[in-house]
Design a protein around this motif. Sequence first.
Motif, PDB file in Angstrom:
ATOM      1  N   TYR A  76       2.603 -37.422   5.450  1.00  0.00           N
ATOM      2  CA  TYR A  76       2.589 -36.096   6.067  1.00  0.00           C
ATOM      3  C   TYR A  76       3.060 -36.173   7.517  1.00  0.00           C
ATOM      4  O   TYR A  76       3.901 -35.396   7.954  1.00  0.00           O
ATOM      5  N   GLN A 108       6.827 -36.791   7.664  1.00  0.00           N
ATOM      6  CA  GLN A 108       7.586 -35.603   7.279  1.00  0.00           C
ATOM      7  C   GLN A 108       7.462 -34.512   8.340  1.00  0.00           C
ATOM      8  O   GLN A 108       8.433 -33.846   8.680  1.00  0.00           O
ATOM      9  N   GLU A 109       6.254 -34.367   8.871  1.00  0.00           N
ATOM     10  CA  GLU A 109       6.038 -33.335   9.869  1.00  0.00           C
ATOM     11  C   GLU A 109       6.848 -33.626  11.124  1.00  0.00           C
ATOM     12  O   GLU A 109       7.427 -32.725  11.721  1.00  0.00           O
ATOM     13  N   LEU A 133      10.714 -37.677   0.586  1.00  0.00           N
ATOM     14  CA  LEU A 133       9.289 -37.385   0.761  1.00  0.00           C
ATOM     15  C   LEU A 133       8.982 -36.011   0.181  1.00  0.00           C
ATOM     16  O   LEU A 133       9.806 -35.107   0.243  1.00  0.00           O
ATOM     17  N   PRO A 134       7.777 -35.838  -0.360  1.00  0.00           N
ATOM     18  CA  PRO A 134       7.406 -34.526  -0.897  1.00  0.00           C
ATOM     19  C   PRO A 134       7.211 -33.509   0.227  1.00  0.00           C
ATOM     20  O   PRO A 134       7.196 -33.862   1.400  1.00  0.00           O
ATOM     21  N   SER A 135       7.029 -32.254  -0.153  1.00  0.00           N
ATOM     22  CA  SER A 135       6.861 -31.205   0.847  1.00  0.00           C
ATOM     23  C   SER A 135       5.509 -31.335   1.545  1.00  0.00           C
ATOM     24  O   SER A 135       4.582 -31.958   1.029  1.00  0.00           O
ATOM     25  N   LEU A 136       5.412 -30.754   2.717  1.00  0.00           N
ATOM     26  CA  LEU A 136       4.152 -30.785   3.464  1.00  0.00           C
ATOM     27  C   LEU A 136       3.010 -30.205   2.639  1.00  0.00           C
ATOM     28  O   LEU A 136       1.909 -30.733   2.629  1.00  0.00           O
ATOM     29  N   ASP A 137       3.292 -29.113   1.946  1.00  0.00           N
ATOM     30  CA  ASP A 137       2.266 -28.474   1.125  1.00  0.00           C
ATOM     31  C   ASP A 137       1.712 -29.432   0.075  1.00  0.00           C
ATOM     32  O   ASP A 137       0.508 -29.535  -0.118  1.00  0.00           O
ATOM     33  N   THR A 138       2.614 -30.137  -0.594  1.00  0.00           N
ATOM     34  CA  THR A 138       2.192 -31.092  -1.616  1.00  0.00           C
ATOM     35  C   THR A 138       1.310 -32.168  -0.995  1.00  0.00           C
ATOM     36  O   THR A 138       0.249 -32.500  -1.530  1.00  0.00           O
ATOM     37  N   ARG A 163      -1.798 -31.627   9.820  1.00  0.00           N
ATOM     38  CA  ARG A 163      -1.763 -32.774  10.699  1.00  0.00           C
ATOM     39  C   ARG A 163      -3.154 -33.342  10.975  1.00  0.00           C
ATOM     40  O   ARG A 163      -3.403 -34.528  10.843  1.00  0.00           O
TER      41      ARG A 163
END
Lengths: 278, 438
Positions: A152, A155-156, A171-176, A242
């Motif tokens: 996270y 990605q963030e 990388l997967p989405s933040l939501d995931t 975060r």
Amino acid sequence: MTVNVLLFKITLLTYFAATIFYLIGVISRKDSVRLAAIWLLSGGFVLHCSTLAARWFASGITPVASLYESLSFFAWALVGIYLIFYLRYRTIMLGAFITPLALVLMIIGSAAPKQTPALNPMLDSWWFPVHVTLAFLGHAVFAIAAAAGIMYLLQERMLKSKKFSGLFYRLPSLDTLDSMNYKCLTFGFPLMTMGIISGAIWANSAWGGYWRWDPKETWALISWFLYAALLHGRLTVGWRGRRAAIFAIIGFAFLLFTFFGVNLFLSGEHSFRNFTGQ
Amino acid sequence: MHIVIVGLSHKTAPVEIREKLAFAPTAMERPLRQMLELPPVAEGLIVSTCNRVELCAATKEPEAAMAALRRFLAEYHEVPPEEISSNLYSYQGEEAIRHLFRVSSSLDSMVLGEPQILGQIKTAYGYAAEFKTAGLILNRFLHKAFSVAKRVRTETAIASNAVSVSFAAVELARKIFDRLDNKGVMIIGAGEMCELAARHFVTNGVSKVLVTNRTFERAEKLAAEFNGKAIPFEYFVEHLAEVDIVMTSTGAPNFILGQRQMEEVLKRRKNRPMFLIDIAVPRDIDPKVNNLDNAYLYDVDDLQGVVQANLKERQKEAGKAETIVEQEIGQFYQWLGNLEVKPTIIALRRKLEEIRQQELDKTFGNLKDLTDGQRRSIEAMAGAIINKVLHQPTAVLKHSQNDTSGEDYVDAVRTLFDLPAPAGDDKEIKPLDDTDQE
């Protein structure tokens, strides 16, 4: 060399191969590399299951008493929980964090003495395997949360700084990732809680007292409060993203310290020395 | 038989020439028939888009065919041939094959990897098939081109990342929210850019649309288009917490959304993330908003940066795509070569000789007490049968060399006798995939 030690070594080698493929998979554009990694890891897991089973049949007790056994069991739980998460979220990248961790646990384990411990009468309780199993499963789930947390943060940072590496696409989405954090918390926290309670019950039957404030117990309690705070924050104040990711990473660092640090630097009832007389 | 291509594209001709030489997509029958009437042309196909015109033909005399096609293109559009000759390219043989494979894989497109060209070639082929100007060679050639294009799309990432600003916005949103179908979007300022981006979001599943504008009527009009709700401009901040994605493009000289306001909004959203896209110049949203946790602010330059990076990724993938094209050229070229009569007759004879030898070995194995003389007679008989069987097919094949039916017979013989397989897998032409967009 007994069968289970041989199996252990083959498992370790398979995990090693899987780790290599996962690490190449982080930079490679080829999906086939990542697919090979997941198959190797799955194969390694099957071998690992038979390793534990062989050990179990050989000694007749749940193989979690010595340092070697518990490290192997921890790695097994880690890989198993990861594979379950893979089925649900299909995130191969998570394995790039989990597999090396499992490998490291296995390598440390392989350096530890492997003979079946002469059973301490203290361990001859039904509560002992329950306590250890629950604790390790909880640890494994929280390891996933920490790995998701690292992903996270990576990605963030890319989304915030607007500088994207190839990793961004994989990388997967933040939501995931955030929902993984929450899922892990809802499974890991009850496991950890039950692990502590069963440990207290076992302690009562072994030493005649539920809680003795030995260092391991203290550190476990601190970690428990940390996760409790995170769960509370998520459910009531709307902590997420975060902050939740950072909490999950710190929490797992505490757990690792509880597991390793306490054994190495501090002494107490949980030291393996006390179990096995080594 | 050879394949030739004469054409022009955005790389060789400016738009004034391209538009003069384009064929109307609704009236392809006449040019196709005229093209087939050119003496050296055996099969023909015309691809005409706003970026290119390609005349593709199968012929026995490549040089003559290319000259005829160049003349045809000029005469059909009533342009003096010398005026356009510097804008035309002509390819034959392997080069022609490479060209069409590259074009259909979108390696020759203005926007590398754009998917429309494949659909346009499929349409062009549809006409050629309808008016029967495409025969065995072009059928196989075009199908091969489609399968090459498909391989390129599935095996490389050439078409994977967005190369337009509005698509880049959708892609970024997916990296934040994963799913867009339960998300809401607010459009601030009913500009054209916002409208386009909003349309992309709606087609990608966004269900809730709020529109606000200084003139309320315009907001209402745009909201109606998306089945959304119009909001008076004075109150838009109060509704921000309801949406996940915000797009602004007002002409306001100052920031209309500051850090403080966004902090409030995020708190009310319980920190659920927000994606803010500021297309306005001068900007509408204070850039400091990007420093807030769970707020992701992108302005026009940021989005352009993403697009540039994606284009670079595509260029990297193009190398891989070229490799695929090269592999497939070899295969197809081999098939085309196999259509020659002579090697076919030789292959056919060799095949039957093999069968004869196998059967003789088997028979002699069973009949061990044959004299040498008897053996020789049996061998001779088997040879005679082969010669008799081959006589008529060989004659027909040799004769067919002189007219256009040659390739059909060769192909038939190769299939019937299972001679080394010609390249290319025939598949039904499929309509353009629904996934093609941009």
